[in-house]
Motif scaffolding. Structure first.
Motif, PDB file in Angstrom:
ATOM      1  N   SER A 106       9.299  44.753  17.907  1.00 40.24           N
ATOM      2  CA  SER A 106       9.300  45.576  16.707  1.00 40.24           C
ATOM      3  C   SER A 106      10.734  45.982  16.378  1.00 40.24           C
ATOM      4  O   SER A 106      11.477  46.413  17.252  1.00 40.24           O
ATOM      5  N   GLN A 108      11.513  47.986  13.504  1.00 40.67           N
ATOM      6  CA  GLN A 108      11.500  49.259  12.796  1.00 40.67           C
ATOM      7  C   GLN A 108      10.171  49.951  13.043  1.00 40.67           C
ATOM      8  O   GLN A 108       9.256  49.358  13.595  1.00 40.67           O
ATOM      9  N   LYS A 109      10.072  51.187  12.573  1.00 38.25           N
ATOM     10  CA  LYS A 109       8.796  51.897  12.656  1.00 38.25           C
ATOM     11  C   LYS A 109       7.823  51.316  11.646  1.00 38.25           C
ATOM     12  O   LYS A 109       8.209  50.640  10.700  1.00 38.25           O
ATOM     13  N   ASP A 110       6.550  51.627  11.855  1.00 38.04           N
ATOM     14  CA  ASP A 110       5.524  51.188  10.911  1.00 38.04           C
ATOM     15  C   ASP A 110       5.781  51.795   9.539  1.00 38.04           C
ATOM     16  O   ASP A 110       6.229  52.940   9.417  1.00 38.04           O
ATOM     17  N   THR A 111       5.467  51.026   8.509  1.00 33.18           N
ATOM     18  CA  THR A 111       5.516  51.502   7.135  1.00 33.18           C
ATOM     19  C   THR A 111       4.084  51.622   6.657  1.00 33.18           C
ATOM     20  O   THR A 111       3.285  50.696   6.839  1.00 33.18           O
ATOM     21  N   THR A 124      -0.980  49.735   7.870  1.00 31.83           N
ATOM     22  CA  THR A 124       0.448  49.762   8.176  1.00 31.83           C
ATOM     23  C   THR A 124       1.017  48.354   8.183  1.00 31.83           C
ATOM     24  O   THR A 124       0.296  47.373   8.337  1.00 31.83           O
ATOM     25  N   LYS A 125       2.326  48.315   8.028  1.00 31.89           N
ATOM     26  CA  LYS A 125       3.080  47.069   8.052  1.00 31.89           C
ATOM     27  C   LYS A 125       4.227  47.279   9.036  1.00 31.89           C
ATOM     28  O   LYS A 125       4.936  48.278   8.954  1.00 31.89           O
ATOM     29  N   ARG A 126       4.390  46.346   9.968  1.00 28.66           N
ATOM     30  CA  ARG A 126       5.429  46.474  10.984  1.00 28.66           C
ATOM     31  C   ARG A 126       6.230  45.178  11.056  1.00 28.66           C
ATOM     32  O   ARG A 126       5.663  44.105  11.269  1.00 28.66           O
ATOM     33  N   TYR A 143       5.768  39.948   9.777  1.00 30.43           N
ATOM     34  CA  TYR A 143       5.211  41.253   9.434  1.00 30.43           C
ATOM     35  C   TYR A 143       3.791  41.318   9.957  1.00 30.43           C
ATOM     36  O   TYR A 143       2.982  40.426   9.707  1.00 30.43           O
ATOM     37  N   GLU A 144       3.500  42.394  10.678  1.00 31.01           N
ATOM     38  CA  GLU A 144       2.176  42.623  11.243  1.00 31.01           C
ATOM     39  C   GLU A 144       1.479  43.671  10.392  1.00 31.01           C
ATOM     40  O   GLU A 144       2.000  44.768  10.215  1.00 31.01           O
ATOM     41  N   TYR A 145       0.313  43.324   9.856  1.00 29.56           N
ATOM     42  CA  TYR A 145      -0.471  44.251   9.047  1.00 29.56           C
ATOM     43  C   TYR A 145      -1.687  44.709   9.835  1.00 29.56           C
ATOM     44  O   TYR A 145      -2.369  43.887  10.453  1.00 29.56           O
TER      45      TYR A 145
END
Length: 172
Positions: A106, A108-111, A124-126, A143-145
């Motif tokens: 990862s 960044q933090k999750d958005t 969330t999107k990571r 990107y992980e959703y």
């Protein structure tokens, strides 16, 4: 897709999907909220596989190069469903190691992904970067959703937690 099925490189595939029938100028370019509502949520609730180039694959069993060689993309972006894998059966940490190839980290933090109409959080999107076996950051980004607040009916595929990934090389 079952693991025992043979994967045919996309260049040799004869099956056509919706993207092959689109007129010039039209593209498969869903927003983050559309990816969650129309694809990920339906996959989780109904087990529904869309009629587009979103493949059901164990992403962590493959190197990113292998995924792009085996599966057709949409303008260089690969779309994949995968089951969430845990490091330990009773733990909460996600296992993102890809056998002997490396791992996804990862960046960044999750958005939070919002519904534009109701303004509620859909999921969330990571962002994840791929590091090779030598611990070197590569050109691959994913990107992980994940989906939030699902109204999952009994008897659905709710015992399976699916993730949706967008995979693409970062061009610098």
């Amino acid at each position: 897709m079952a693991e025992d099925q043979q994967i045919v490189p996309y260049i040799q595939q004869e099956l056509r999907d919706y993207d092959d029938a689109l007129e010039p100028g039209y593209r498969f370019c869903p927003t983050d909220s559309e990816l969650i509502i129309y694809y990920l949520k339906r996959k989780i609730e109904l087990g529904e596989q869309p009629r587009c180039r979103i493949y059901d694959v164990r992403v962590y069993s493959h190197h990113p190069n292998e995924l792009t060689e085996r599966y057709r993309s949409c303008e260089g972006i690969g779309y994949f469903f995968t089951m969430r894998e845990r490091k330990h059966q009773t733990g909460t940490r996600v296992n993102r190691r890809t056998k002997d190839f490396g791992y996804w980290k990862s960046t960044q933090k999750d958005t939070k992904v919002y519904d534009f109409v109701t303004r509620r959080v859909l999921g969330t999107k990571r962002p994840l970067a791929f590091y090779d076996e030598k611990d070197q950051k590569t050109e691959w980004l994913m990107y992980e959703y994940t989906c939030n607040n699902l109204n999952i009916p009994n008897g659905s595929h709710s015992n399976k937690v699916y993730l949706l990934f967008l995979l693409f090389p970062v061009i610098s």
